[in-house]
Design a protein around this motif. Structure first.
Motif, PDB file in Angstrom:
ATOM      1  N   UNK A 130      38.940  36.665  48.228  1.00 51.99           N
ATOM      2  CA  UNK A 130      40.454  36.491  48.882  1.00 51.99           C
ATOM      3  C   UNK A 130      41.374  35.697  47.886  1.00 51.99           C
ATOM      4  N   UNK A 131      40.909  35.640  46.615  1.00 47.84           N
ATOM      5  CA  UNK A 131      41.646  34.711  45.865  1.00 47.84           C
ATOM      6  C   UNK A 131      42.292  36.057  44.602  1.00 47.84           C
ATOM      7  N   UNK A 132      43.600  36.138  44.643  1.00 48.87           N
ATOM      8  CA  UNK A 132      44.604  36.937  44.059  1.00 48.87           C
ATOM      9  C   UNK A 132      44.901  36.468  42.678  1.00 48.87           C
ATOM     10  N   UNK A 133      45.006  37.304  41.732  1.00 43.75           N
ATOM     11  CA  UNK A 133      45.701  36.940  40.452  1.00 43.75           C
ATOM     12  C   UNK A 133      46.286  38.338  39.716  1.00 43.75           C
ATOM     13  N   UNK A 134      47.569  38.290  39.781  1.00 43.91           N
ATOM     14  CA  UNK A 134      48.562  39.301  39.348  1.00 43.91           C
ATOM     15  C   UNK A 134      49.344  38.879  38.146  1.00 43.91           C
ATOM     16  N   UNK A 135      49.058  39.536  37.116  1.00 49.26           N
ATOM     17  CA  UNK A 135      49.836  39.316  35.877  1.00 49.26           C
ATOM     18  C   UNK A 135      50.100  40.439  34.895  1.00 49.26           C
ATOM     19  N   UNK A 136      51.086  40.430  34.020  1.00 45.94           N
ATOM     20  CA  UNK A 136      51.186  41.416  33.028  1.00 45.94           C
ATOM     21  C   UNK A 136      52.721  41.285  32.549  1.00 45.94           C
ATOM     22  N   UNK A 137      52.974  42.079  31.625  1.00 50.24           N
ATOM     23  CA  UNK A 137      54.486  42.056  31.275  1.00 50.24           C
ATOM     24  C   UNK A 137      54.765  43.549  30.449  1.00 50.24           C
TER      25      UNK A 137
END
Length: 844
Positions: free
Chosen positions: A381-388
């Motif tokens: 249930x823990x979300x991690x969004x990242x990027x460039x």
């Protein structure tokens, strides 16, 4: 011998015919239904119910089973697993010679009550699992085997025009397959073949263009369902994108296109290898019909092992492409998703934008490339969004702008600007500083610059699942800013305008329902020049402050004038941002002028002594320009035909081939005036009409003595109450004068007439005067009007010509009569003797 053989054959045929005719009606169907139901229940491991059975011999021996039901496992559902109004079971003739019954075909079809199958998923299992295992464990010979064996040959099972419903636990979902044709048989030793075709629908919506789903392939026998090897081909053809979105989400998202896809599944069910593809053609928004969007094609490879799905999808886009890699555990809602875009041409991004945003010009395009890398993860249930990602420097262009726009590299990211572990290959460029604040699930667009001639516009923004936001700041040329707005789909009614603009603009909006973007902000304009449709001279504003809200654009603190014209003004002007598509947005204004003369205002609209010179009046089309306006006008001193009006105020409306000046109020000649005037350009000739009144006006103070109005005022002066109506038409002054008509009614108190010297060689003084004038072309017709002096009442009537300034009047009392002729400024007055008849009448 032959004779006896023939007799035996004839006897057998007659016996068979007799059996065919008399035996079937006497077979006990109830006994067969119980036996068949018990046999099928034992074979399937599920209770089977059959209401009635009929035996038939033609066209092929068999049974017709009516009201056929296969009950479901109570752990899954209390409803039947399978329903069908009629099931046809054909017998194998070769099995009859061996003394047993074999079913060759089971056909589930009934127009009144077609077959219906309920698929239920509960606690990680399907209700068909145990049924498939039961079928797998029954020793059967291939369906197509010609000779009977010890084992029974598996029947060919088929259904037509059926329905497959889906339930998750106790909840019945709206999803179903209708018009479904199904076939299942044992194709070879330990090899089952299945074929299915149907149309996906939602029970809560009327969908008719969702495409066709087909499934065909083989399944091998296995002791456990997870180890069952399969080789299946699944296709979904010709799904309309709007109907497809309605099927999945319960709402048509407004996108159009033709979607198709296929997938090949091979290997054991617990460890499947997946090869899939999808195509999207003619992608566009529902209200856009432009040149065809390039086809989008995606190819995927993956595996489903131990409840974990691994998938890699590649989408070529021009010279670059998009790569999506996913690892997901659906049962635990865990996933790892990465998206890598490599050198995707911005021309394809522009093409997608043209088909997604209606206000973009048809030829909007961009050069350059974009590359990016993003990661999306979910654990417990823990979300991690990242990027460039970043674009190369590029050019945005369209024919709606004279010159293209150079744009610096655009850098965007999810999470902090510098995400460790992710890099994007781009050309070496100066990067904009990262934005300090960000949302963990939103895409932040760092500041970038758009070249606006000698200066730049700084832009940055933010995008999330609900909507978007962008800001733009800078000191830029207004004409380039307007052109950039047209290129990017933010058109303005302002045309042919130049200025220096210090702007601070914000644009935001939601994704839902294609809501139009909301533009708001401020702009300080200096040295603005602009052409207003229908006005001959350019508008020049030394400075003005513009405020843009959700509903309008307002210019405040305006100080301006028109070139080559003494007309100068101050005030505010505003325009709505959204209007009916078929009509332009009307300008709204509140303008004040210190002085204004009607000839100067008419000159702005192209009027001179020669007539109107604007195309919409003097040309053959007789049409107004595409311009509408309404608002308030106030003038400290307004001159109308040499008549000064003080503190003039009026409401003005322009549009629909008409100029309306109403709610007129002003001070004039020591009194007040009010009225309404209209100019109508809709006909072959411009037509002018007006009505009004004056109260407490001193006519001598209305106009100078050396004017026509002043000369007429010399004939009658005093405190007046006047009402008038007038009309005339034409494009030139001569046409207007020759067509003028109207009526004036007056009441004057305590007045003098310097021109009427009737008795005692002095101007006529009267306590009151009452009468009416009719205007016919350039002649004033004075209707019999009464002037009440101290001891006499004078009746005066006649005509006055404005063309040659001549008068021809008659005045009379009870005992005298005068003729008044000659120039308006110096008439000749001659006493006339009364006739006997007139004198007798007057005596009476």
């Amino acid at each position: 011998m032959r004779f006896f053989e023939r007799k035996k054959v004839i006897a057998v045929v007659l016996t068979v015919l007799a059996l065919c005719i008399f035996l079937p009606p006497n077979i006990n169907g109830a006994r067969f239904s119980k036996r068949l139901a018990a046999t099928l229940s034992a074979a399937l491991g599920r209770e089977v119910r059959i209401d009635s059975v009929k035996y038939r011999l033609f066209p092929r021996p068999g049974f017709d089973l009516y009201d056929f039901r296969v009950m479901d496992d109570p752990a899954f559902s209390a409803e039947p697993l399978l329903l069908c109004g009629k099931v046809t079971a054909d017998l194998r003739l070769t099995s009859l010679w061996q003394g047993r019954l074999e079913i060759a075909n089971l056909n589930l079809t009934d127009d009144a009550s077609p077959p219906s199958l309920n698929l239920v998923y509960s606690n990680g299992h399907w209700n068909l699992e145990s049924l498939l295992l039961r079928v797998e464990q029954v020793p059967s010979a291939p369906t197509a085997r010609r000779r009977a064996e010890q084992r029974s040959r598996f029947p060919y099972i088929q259904a037509s025009a059926g329905r497959i419903n889906l339930k998750v636990g106790p909840e019945k979902t709206p999803y179903a397959l209708t018009n479904t044709d199904f076939a299942f048989w044992l194709a070879a030793e330990n090899l089952w073949h299945v074929r299915l075709e149907g149309r996906p629908v939602r029970a809560d919506m009327n969908l008719n263009d969702t495409g066709t789903v087909r499934l065909e392939g083989d399944m091998q026998r296995s002791s456990t369902l997870h180890d069952m090897p399969v080789k299946l081909q699944v296709t979904w053809d010709k799904a309309q994108l709007g109907q497809f979105s309605a099927l999945l989400f319960g709402q048509d998202k407004g996108w159009r296109g033709t979607l198709g896809g296929s997938a090949q599944l091979s290997g054991p069910l617990a460890s499947l290898h997946i090869t899939a593809s999808a195509d999207l053609n003619n992608f566009r928004r529902f209200d856009i019909n432009r040149d065809a969007m390039p086809q989008l094609r995606t190819r995927c490879l993956g595996d489903y092992t131990q409840s974990v799905l691994g998938l890699k999808c590649d989408t070529p886009l021009g010279t670059g492409g998009l790569l999506i890699t996913a690892h997901a555990t659906p049962s635990a809602s865990n996933y790892d998703l990465s998206l890598v875009a490599t050198r995707i041409p911005l021309s394809m991004v522009a093409a997608a934008a043209r088909h997604a945003r209606r206000s973009l010009p048809d030829d909007f395009n961009a050069t350059g490339e974009v590359s990016a890398a993003f990661g999306f993860h979910s654990r417990a249930g823990v979300r991690d969004f990242h990027g460039t990602g970043m674009t190369t420097p590029f050019i945005a262009q369209s024919s709606v702008a004279d010159k293209p726009f150079s744009v610096s590299p655009i850098r965007f990211h999810i999470g902090p600007a510098d995400t460790p572990g992710l890099a994007v290959a781009t050309r070496k460029t100066k990067q904009a500083p990262p934005t300090a604040a960000f949302q963990p699930t939103s895409l932040t667009i760092d500041a970038f610059s758009v070249q606006m001639g000698p200066s730049t516009l700084e832009v940055q923004g933010n995008v999330d699942g609900n909507g978007y936001y962008a800001s733009a700041k800078g000191l830029v040329p207004m004409e380039r800013l307007l052109a950039f707005g047209r290129v990017t789909g933010f058109s303005s009614q302002v045309q042919n305008a130049t200025a220096s603009a210090q702007v601070d603009l914000n644009i935001n909006g939601p994704w839902a329902n294609f809501a139009p973007p909301r533009l708001h902000g401020t702009a300080h304009l200096q040295n603005l020049t602009a052409w207003i449709p229908g006005v001959k001279d350019r508008l020049v504003l030394s400075e003005a402050d513009a405020k843009i809200s959700d509903t309008e654009v307002a210019l405040k603190n305006i100080t301006g004038q028109f070139e080559h014209s003494p007309v100068a003004f101050t005030g505010t002007v505003s325009s709505p941002l959204s209007c009916i598509a078929s009509t332009p947005c009307p300008l709204q204004f509140d303008v004040h002028l210190d002085t204004l003369s009607v000839p100067d205002a008419a000159a702005l609209l192209g009027f001179s002594e020669k007539g109107w010179s604007l195309p919409f009046v003097s040309g053959s089309e007789n049409r107004l320009p595409d311009f509408r306006a309404m608002g308030s006008l106030s003038v400290s001193e307004l001159k109308v035909a040499d008549i000064p009006l003080e503190k003039f105020a009026a409401r003005i409306e322009a549009g629909d081939h008409m100029l309306v000046i109403n709610h007129i109020a002003a001070r004039v000649g020591g009194g007040s005036t009010q009225g309404e005037w209209k100019i109508d350009w809709s006909g072959a000739q411009p037509r002018y009409t007006g009505t009004g009144s004056m109260d407490g006006v001193n006519l001598e103070r209305v106009a100078p003595a050396d004017t026509v109005a002043g000369e007429i005022a010399a004939w009658i002066s005093g405190r007046s109450q006047i009402s008038y109506s007038a009309h005339f038409e034409g494009k030139s002054t001569a046409e207007m004068l020759s067509s003028a008509g109207g009526r004036v009614e007056f009441q004057v108190t305590n007045g003098n007439s310097r021109m009427l010297i009737l008795e005692a060689s002095r101007p006529l003084h009267y306590q009151s005067a009452q009468g009416a004038l009719e205007i016919d072309r350039q002649a004033l017709k004075l209707l019999p009007s009464k002037f009440k002096a101290e001891n006499r009442i004078y009746t005066i009537s006649g005509t006055m010509s404005l063309a040659n300034k001549q008068a021809k009047l008659k005045a009379s009392t009870s005992g005298s009569q005068w003729e008044i002729v000659g120039a308006l400024g110096k008439p000749q007055i001659t006493a006339q003797p009364l006739t006997a008849q007139a004198g007798s009448a007057r005596t009476k």
